[in-house]
Write a protein that holds these residues in place. Structure first.
Motif, short mmCIF file in Angstrom:
data_model
loop_
_atom_site.label_atom_id
_atom_site.label_comp_id
_atom_site.label_asym_id
_atom_site.label_seq_id
_atom_site.Cartn_x
_atom_site.Cartn_y
_atom_site.Cartn_z
N MET B 589 64.38 -2.24 103.14
CA MET B 589 63.47 -1.21 102.67
C MET B 589 63.03 -1.48 101.23
SD MET B 589 63.06 1.16 105.02
CE MET B 589 63.19 0.15 106.46
N GLU B 590 63.96 -2.02 100.45
CA GLU B 590 63.64 -2.22 99.05
C GLU B 590 64.47 -3.36 98.49
OE1 GLU B 590 64.13 1.28 96.65
OE2 GLU B 590 63.64 0.25 94.78
N MET B 591 63.84 -4.15 97.60
CA MET B 591 64.56 -5.17 96.83
C MET B 591 64.40 -4.76 95.37
SD MET B 591 65.58 -7.80 98.77
CE MET B 591 65.88 -8.84 97.37
N ARG B 592 65.52 -4.40 94.73
CA ARG B 592 65.34 -4.04 93.31
C ARG B 592 66.26 -4.87 92.44
NH1 ARG B 592 64.96 1.59 92.55
NH2 ARG B 592 65.97 1.48 90.52
N PRO B 593 65.72 -5.33 91.30
CA PRO B 593 66.59 -6.04 90.35
C PRO B 593 67.54 -5.03 89.72
CG PRO B 593 64.39 -5.79 89.44
CD PRO B 593 64.34 -5.21 90.81
N ALA B 594 68.75 -5.44 89.44
CA ALA B 594 69.71 -4.51 88.88
C ALA B 594 69.23 -3.99 87.53
CB ALA B 594 71.07 -5.18 88.72
N LEU B 599 66.29 3.99 87.56
CA LEU B 599 65.02 4.65 87.32
C LEU B 599 64.02 4.37 88.44
CD1 LEU B 599 64.79 3.79 83.53
CD2 LEU B 599 65.49 5.94 84.61
N PRO B 600 63.06 5.27 88.63
CA PRO B 600 62.04 5.04 89.65
C PRO B 600 61.17 3.85 89.25
CG PRO B 600 61.56 7.03 88.36
CD PRO B 600 62.87 6.49 87.88
N ALA B 680 56.32 5.56 91.34
CA ALA B 680 56.82 5.37 89.98
C ALA B 680 56.83 6.68 89.21
CB ALA B 680 55.96 4.33 89.25
N SER B 681 56.01 7.64 89.67
CA SER B 681 55.89 8.86 88.86
C SER B 681 56.88 9.95 89.28
CB SER B 681 54.46 9.39 88.97
OG SER B 681 54.24 9.79 90.31
N ILE B 682 57.66 9.71 90.32
CA ILE B 682 58.62 10.76 90.70
C ILE B 682 59.76 10.77 89.68
CG2 ILE B 682 58.05 10.66 93.15
CD1 ILE B 682 60.56 9.08 93.62
N PRO B 683 60.34 11.94 89.43
CA PRO B 683 61.38 12.01 88.41
C PRO B 683 62.61 11.22 88.80
CG PRO B 683 61.18 14.09 89.59
CD PRO B 683 60.05 13.23 90.04
N PRO B 684 63.38 10.74 87.82
CA PRO B 684 64.59 10.00 88.15
C PRO B 684 65.60 10.90 88.85
CG PRO B 684 64.46 10.41 85.80
CD PRO B 684 63.17 10.83 86.38
N ILE B 685 66.49 10.25 89.63
CA ILE B 685 67.50 10.99 90.39
C ILE B 685 68.51 11.63 89.45
CG2 ILE B 685 69.55 10.56 91.79
CD1 ILE B 685 67.25 11.03 93.50
N THR B 696 66.17 7.12 79.78
CA THR B 696 66.63 5.99 78.98
C THR B 696 67.71 6.41 77.99
OG1 THR B 696 64.67 6.42 77.70
CG2 THR B 696 64.66 4.46 79.10
N ASN B 697 67.51 7.59 77.40
CA ASN B 697 68.50 8.01 76.41
C ASN B 697 69.83 8.39 77.05
OD1 ASN B 697 66.93 7.49 74.29
ND2 ASN B 697 66.04 9.56 74.19
N SER B 698 69.74 8.89 78.27
CA SER B 698 70.98 9.28 78.92
C SER B 698 71.89 8.08 79.10
CB SER B 698 70.68 9.91 80.27
OG SER B 698 70.24 8.94 81.17
N LYS B 699 71.28 6.93 79.29
CA LYS B 699 72.05 5.71 79.44
C LYS B 699 72.86 5.42 78.16
CE LYS B 699 70.76 1.33 81.53
NZ LYS B 699 69.55 0.60 81.95
N GLN B 700 72.16 5.60 77.06
CA GLN B 700 72.86 5.38 75.78
C GLN B 700 73.99 6.37 75.61
OE1 GLN B 700 69.62 5.79 73.09
NE2 GLN B 700 68.72 3.81 73.65
N LEU B 701 73.72 7.60 76.01
CA LEU B 701 74.74 8.63 75.85
C LEU B 701 75.99 8.25 76.61
CD1 LEU B 701 75.27 11.81 75.06
CD2 LEU B 701 75.00 12.04 77.52
N ILE B 702 75.79 7.79 77.86
CA ILE B 702 76.93 7.46 78.70
C ILE B 702 77.71 6.30 78.10
CG2 ILE B 702 77.65 6.67 80.97
CD1 ILE B 702 76.57 9.45 81.05
N SER B 703 77.00 5.27 77.63
CA SER B 703 77.75 4.13 77.12
C SER B 703 78.48 4.52 75.84
CB SER B 703 76.84 2.92 76.92
OG SER B 703 75.84 3.24 76.00
N ALA B 704 77.87 5.41 75.06
CA ALA B 704 78.57 5.89 73.87
C ALA B 704 79.84 6.62 74.27
CB ALA B 704 77.66 6.82 73.08
#
Lengths: 277, 712, 316
Positions: B589-594, B599-600, B680-685, B696-704
């Motif tokens: 159904m989909e091939m996505r690079p890691a 993100l959508p 691409a315009s649907i909100p992220p899960i 994008t910022n949430s990613k930073q928050l988690i790694s912090a």
């Protein structure tokens, strides 16, 4: 293997069976040396006697010592049961292994033939074979072995079918091993244990079937001391001396119980989940 | 939420005090639970988390007083509605079971009577509450219950037998049975572990829904710490029969205090680390002798922070607002639990040469089932179906391709067909050489492509010593007489961190993780170019899974091997794969690079999978996307998109009429008729609520947060 | 269970019967190489051998012989006994009726006793009752029918007691009790082994079922013990028992042959033994085919019964 042995020793069924079988095996080996009389010797003055100090288990219609005949009979009974079962198991295992692993049309044909044989009750089947071959001890062994082959083949095949879907077989196939290697080196050791358990229970059947054939006059021939034959020969004298039937009957039962117990104990030891009595 | 710690909270609910249970075995008593104290109030969900053998199920069945006769209660009490359950007689127990306490079990396919219609089984539960009720009324009540658990066609479900409905539907019926008596306590014993991710998510929704309506107390047993954030108010972590940490779910997940909880949380694949190829935090292997020894902290045998004082048994002490921990060092600052191995990172990825793939599949297809043989004459029919068809895949040297799909999607068939265990169609090119169709494979191909299977119990021949199993690939592919085979076997074992003495053992003397290590050693024995891993961690505990993944990544870095990693666990492949293929009913159904992260754009099916994957973080909220209907061979359209019957974003007839192809640039390709811009315009899960808005910022928050976690 | 399954199962039963007929013919007529020698014995003169060979047309190719024989079997023309020179068909059918009565009486007794016994043992697992049933079971399955039969004669058919005849048969016309009296000891001899065997199988089936998850579900629903037993445990344990009973019918047929011989009961078994002793080829073949057909039919019935009661598998 060692664990299976320890589990067998811890299992009361297995221990009881082992004790009975050991006793029977001991008689089969040493019986003829322990027998106080020649089993075929007539004691004309002491016919149809009950147990006494001279004749521990009494005498038969010809005055032969029943104790000595029972001791001698142990050998033929045990040898009969073990040989017939081993032959049947070996043939059956080979057929089941190849048929189950190769599969396809050949398997289909073999299975239908086995179904056909299974539709003939064992006693009837051995009767037919002995009609043709003639009734004697060797032919009876062959007949029982042939009668056991299909069911052993079917058991082996069912184990093979479940083993061959296991990943260690897939791994061997993916590795590029030959079919012969996979059948005999990878699968056979895993099939052998459950099949041998099944066959150890079958020894009891073989002993009973052999005795029945002797009783019907198609197995061991007179004057050999055989338990089944002893009962057949005693038929006309039963109302005068019940001992004649009782001792050999008891002996057959003891050996059969021994193998039944041993087989069940072995099965439990091999498969601890079903283990509790 | 912050009612007093350890306060029973009135008579409603369940209160376990100092419970100890042992099993009587031939070798003496084996302690299954010791000094367990837990409280569940009405209207509260407590998740009890532990790995296999931790005693979590023993606790559940102790509450129900349904333990094997060998089990003896040594100490403690289980108080429920003002009565001590350990002192109840048979009649009292029967009164409780099924009316005051409802249970839902792990495997719905064995928990339902196979020879009884589902309706009859449900009616039993209904009539147990009101024995005098008329049949028509009981049926009406049962149907209402089925509708309550969102089984629409209640009437039809009543007449069916268990084998005629899907696993998810069976579990819904089980839940209906459990709530038939409006119980005040519900026990869930790993209710989702036998189900697919998307179905499991629906069941979790339903459990929360039902709990809210009846405001029961819920004991939710699970091995999956990640799922706790979604479902639980409180969480208890159990290790070797003792509760090591207990508290509000938010508090425990945000700041776990016990070294075991931390290690567990760190071995859960976290989707926010996608594409970073970060090492899992490893737990130290238990020193076998000490694992079950009496006295002291049970975890000290594995704990990197164990010191002398740990030989004394710690008690559950309050820490922070609503959290209790049984650890002597829980409040120490700056305790670094990472070992040197854990701190190392994987080699960074270099750019890959995408001009030539190591393995390419074009229009690849696998047929399943059997041709009709002699039995065809008597009505047996040709039962072959396509398990996989029209699959295009490229796998590059030294890279990891993760193939994700639910059970029955054909991912295992694909793996088996590549190595020639199943006949296949289409074109396969390996290392520039075409591979002929059918099951035959060249000698060199069999050497270069290895496969590792799912079940560690089956992967090794039970009657062969480990050394014997490891020698086979050497004998077949490396006739090198210079080095003795025994020596090579020792090297292979060392490569997977096992001692050379394992060569003499039989498989049943090894744990599941150790068996899988041996299987890995065997696969890597002749330095293959490609290793296919077919669900190799799905039967293992998370901590063992983490160590297996670390091992595979290390081997890949050292040997440059390509990996095709097949799994049902999207979070897991996100964690360490370079590229992810999402499969549904035999199609990609989909091939996505890691690097696309979470993100959508997503394929609508990937979107549902992502939504179903639990995130072990109380601050992350996932958008609910649920699928209708069940996966199954009859639910797909033969000409249209395979997903059309269950697709929540279906746009119209085109979905049924024409199968979409994989399209897109930059290695991110999606097979969907919806325009790419719209996807691409649907909100992220996933969104971090409250604090930050954008993905994008949430990613930073988690790694912090992950950093602070290790230095708390 | 669909009509297609019924047809398929029927088809394979016919295939098996055909194979059985081939097997019987192959063993008795082809295998010996020279059936004439087998019939007349090793000391027959050349002339009589040649005469018999041409009478039986033993020099034809074997498939000709087989087809001729099969046609006879199917058209119920089973030939003439070589010893008594009477038609085989009526003799076999008369004896078969008596044997069927014997077997049916035994089977009814076996089923009504062994199943409750097995369930009882399973419910008392590990206690005295279980141990008693288990011990008796081991003894029961280990004594051949001919021994049991002989011991029964010794114990219960002594002339001075006058309870039961030591053997023989009386038709119903001689009075119901007279008729039944001749059945009692043979039926007892036949049932002991089978009761022991089936009770053990039922017990182990039941023990397995009692361990399943769905029994746990039923108990934790708060059902009463008898409800768990009657609604959940028994239906699931009885299903495999159908197969066990069907398999044991083969054993029962073997038992009937022996027991009839011991009690001089004029059924098909005794007829067969007599024919074997006299090398009466047409009689042996007919009796063997009839018995095998009986067995194949019962296993067909048991399969259909199983499919009817089993909800789990779609029999297509």
């Amino acid at each position: 293997m060692r664990e299976i042995a320890t589990r067998l020793i811890r299992n009361p069924l297995g221990v009881a069976g082992l004790a009975l079988i050991s006793f029977a095996l001991f008689l089969a080996v040493a019986g003829p040396f322990l027998a106080p009389y020649d089993p075929t010797q007539f004691h004309v003055r002491a016919r149809l006697q009950g147990p006494s100090a001279a004749f521990w288990l009494g005498t038969d219609q010809f005055g032969r010592d029943i104790f000595s005949r029972i001791l001698w009979g142990a050998r033929s009974t045990i040898v009969f049961g073990l040989t017939a079962t081993m032959l049947g198991t070996t043939f059956g295992m080979c057929i089941g292994l190849v048929s189950g692993y190769v599969g396809g049309r050949a398997d289909e044909i073999v299975m239908r033939l086995i179904d056909a044989k299974m539709a003939i009750p064992n006693l009837l089947f051995t009767l037919l074979i002995l009609t043709v071959l003639g009734g004697n001890a060797t032919n009876a062994v062959i007949a029982v072995a042939i009668a056991f082959t299909p069911s052993m083949a079917r058991i082996t095949r069912s184990v093979v079918l479940s083993e061959r879907t296991r990943d260690y077989v897939n791994a061997a196939r993916a590795r590029g091993e030959s079919s012969a290697y996979i059948m005999f080196r990878e699968i056979l050791p895993n099939v052998a244990a459950p099949v041998i358990v099944e066959s150890s229970i079958r020894v009891a059947f073989a002993v009973m079937l052999g005795a029945t054939l002797s009783y019907l006059g198609l197995g061991v021939q007179p004057p050999s001391p055989d338990w089944g034959l002893m009962i057949a020969e005693a038929r006309s004298f039963l109302q005068r001396s019940a001992w004649l039937a009782l001792w050999p009957g008891l002996s057959i039962a003891v050996v059969a119980i021994g193998f039944n117990l041993f087989g069940d104990g072995l099965r439990d030891a091999l498969n601890p989940r079903v283990g509790e009595a | 939420m912050n009612a007093g710690v350890g306060n029973p909270g009135g008579s409603s609910g369940l209160c376990i005090e100092g419970l100890g249970i042992a099993y009587q075995t031939a070798a003496g008593q084996r302690q299954a639970l010791s000094n367990v104290s837990l409280t569940i109030r009405r209207g509260e969900i407590l998740a009890l988390v532990g790995e296999s053998g931790s005693g979590k199920s023993t606790l559940a069945y102790a509450i129900l007083r349904y333990l094997p006769p060998e089990a003896v209660a040594l100490s403690g009490s289980i108080e429920f509605d003002g009565r001590d359950l350990l002192r109840l007689d048979d009649a009292g127990l029967r009164d409780l079971r099924g009316s005051r306490i409802g249970v839902v079990y792990q495997d719905p396919s064995t928990a339902l009577n196979p020879t009884m219609a589902l309706g009859e089984q449900l009616l039993e539960s209904v009539r147990r509450q009101q024995p005098s009720i008329a049949r028509a009324e009981a049926v009406a009540r049962a149907e209402a219950l089925l509708r309550r658990v969102q089984l629409g066609d209640a009437n039809a479900i009543m007449a069916r037998f268990p084998h005629q409905v899907s696993g998810g539907e069976k579990q819904r019926v089980m839940i209906a049975m459990a709530i038939a008596g409006s119980p005040s306590l519900l026990i869930f014993d790993e209710p989702t572990s036998a189900l697919d991710a998307t179905t499991a998510a629906e069941i979790v929704d339903l459990i929360k829904d039902v709990q809210a309506e009846y405001s029961t107390a819920v004991l939710y047993i699970t091995h999956d710490l990640a799922s706790v954030a979604t479902i639980a108010d409180r969480v208890g972590v159990i290790y070797a029969g003792t509760i090591v940490e207990e508290g509000a779910a938010e508090a425990v997940l945000r700041l776990p205090r016990h070294p075991y909880t931390r290690a567990l949380l760190n071995s859960v694949p976290n989707p926010f680390r996608a594409g970073q190829r970060r090492r899992f935090e490893l737990q130290h292997a238990a020193q076998a002798a000490g694992a079950r020894a009496a006295g002291g902290c049970k975890y000290r045998w594995r704990c990197p922070a164990a010191i002398e004082v740990c030989a004394q048994e710690p008690t559950l002490e309050p820490v922070g607002a609503d959290q209790r921990v049984a650890c002597h060092r829980a409040t120490e600052k700056g305790l670094d639990l990472r070992s040197a191995v854990t701190r190392a990172t994987f080699a960074p990825r270099t750019a890959v040469d995408t001009s030539q793939a190591l393995l390419s599949l074009r229009n690849f297809a696998v047929m399943h089932g059997r041709r009709a043989g002699i039995s065809g004459f008597f009505g047996g029919r040709d039962s072959r179906v396509a398990a996989v068809d029209g699959v295009d895949l490229d796998l590059y040297a030294g890279r990891t391709l993760g193939l994700v799909g639910e059970s029955g999607c054909g991912k295992s068939s694909l793996a088996r067909a590549i190595v020639g265990l199943l006949p296949s169609g289409g074109d396969v090119v390996f290392d520039g050489q075409p591979v002929p169709p059918g099951a035959w494979r060249a000698h060199s191909f069999r050497r270069d492509v290895q496969i590792i299977f799912q079940h560690p119990d089956q992967a090794l021949n039970p009657r062969m010593r480990i050394g014997e199993s490891l020698k086979r690939p050497l004998k077949l592919y490396q006739a090198n007489a210079d080095v003795s085979l025994d020596h090579r076997v020792a090297e292979m074992l060392e490569r997977v961190h096992l001692s050379a003495s394992y060569a003499r053992r039989f498989p049943h003397q090894l744990s599941g993780g150790e068996k899988q290590r041996v299987a890995i050693a065997r696969a890597f024995a002749v330095n293959p170019r490609l290793v296919i891993c077919d669900e190799i961690t799905s039967g293992l505990d998370v901590s063992v899974q983490a160590s297996i993944i670390n091992l595979l990544s290390d081997l890949q870095d050292a040997l440059g091997t390509s990996l095709l990693f097949i799994t049902h666990d999207l979070n897991l492949v996100q964690h360490f794969a370079d590229e992810i293929a999402v499969m549904y009913l035999g199609r990609i159904m989909e091939m996505r690079p890691a690097s696309a992260g979470t993100l959508p754009p997503y394929h609508p099916y990937s979107e549902a999978l992502l939504s179903a994957a639990p995130v072990p973080d109380p601050d992350v909220q996932s958008r609910r996307v649920r699928l209708s209907g069940a996966i199954g061979p009859r639910s797909f359209s033969t000409v249209g998109c395979r997903f059309t019957a269950r697709c929540p974003r279906k746009i119209g007839e085109v979905c049924d009429a024409r199968a979409p192809t994989l399209e897109g640039e930059g290695g991110h390709r999606i097979a969907c008729h919806i325009p790419r811009s719209e996807l691409a315009s649907i909100p992220p899960i996933w969104q971090v609520h409250g604090k930050l808005e954008t993905g994008t910022n949430s990613k930073q928050l988690i790694s912090a947060r992950n950093e602070t976690l290790n230095q708390a | 269970m669909s009509a297609a399954y019924l047809l398929k199962r029927l088809g394979s039963a016919i295939l098996i019967l055909w194979l059985v007929s081939f097997l019987v013919f192959f063993i008795t007529q082809i295998l010996p190489g020279n059936a004439a020698v087998m019939i007349l014995g090793e000391f027959a003169t050349k002339e009589t051998l040649l005469a018999l060979e041409s009478e039986l047309r033993l020099n034809d190719p074997w498939w000709h012989q087989y087809l001729r024989w099969l046609r006879g079997i199917v058209t119920l023309d089973w030939g003439v006994s070589m010893r008594d020179h009477v038609p085989v068909m009526p003799a076999v059918m008369l004896a078969f009726g008596r044997s069927m009565t014997l077997a049916a009486l035994s089977l009814v007794l076996v089923v009504t006793i062994s199943i409750p016994l097995g369930v009882f043992a399973a419910l008392n697992r590990g206690r005295c009752g279980d141990f008693a049933v288990g011990t008796l079971g081991y003894i029961g399955v280990s004594i051949p029918e001919f021994v049991i039969a002989t011991l029964l004669i010794v114990a219960l058919a002594r002339p001075e007691l006058g309870w039961f005849p030591a053997g023989g048969y009386e038709p119903v016309q001689a009075g119901l009790w007279q008729w039944l009296r001749h059945f009692i000891l043979p039926v007892l001899a036949l049932t002991i082994v089978l009761i022991a065997h089936i009770a053990r199988q039922v017990r182990s089936e039941m023990v397995d079922v009692l361990r399943t998850d769905y029994i746990r579900t039923a108990v934790l629903k708060g059902l009463k013990p008898w409800q768990v037993l009657l609604h959940h445990a028994l239906p699931n344990a009885m299903l495999p028992t159908i197969t066990v009973v069907a398999l044991d019918i083969g054993y029962l047929i073997g038992g009937v042959i022996v027991v009839e011989e011991v009690f001089a009961f004029p059924g098909l078994g005794r007829l067969l033994i007599f024919a074997v002793q006299n090398r009466d080829l047409p009689m042996i073949q007919a009796a063997a085919v009839v018995l095998a057909t009986l067995y194949a039919t019962t296993s067909l019935l048991s399969d259909l019964l199983y499919a009817y009661f089993d909800r789990r598998i779609v029999y297509a």
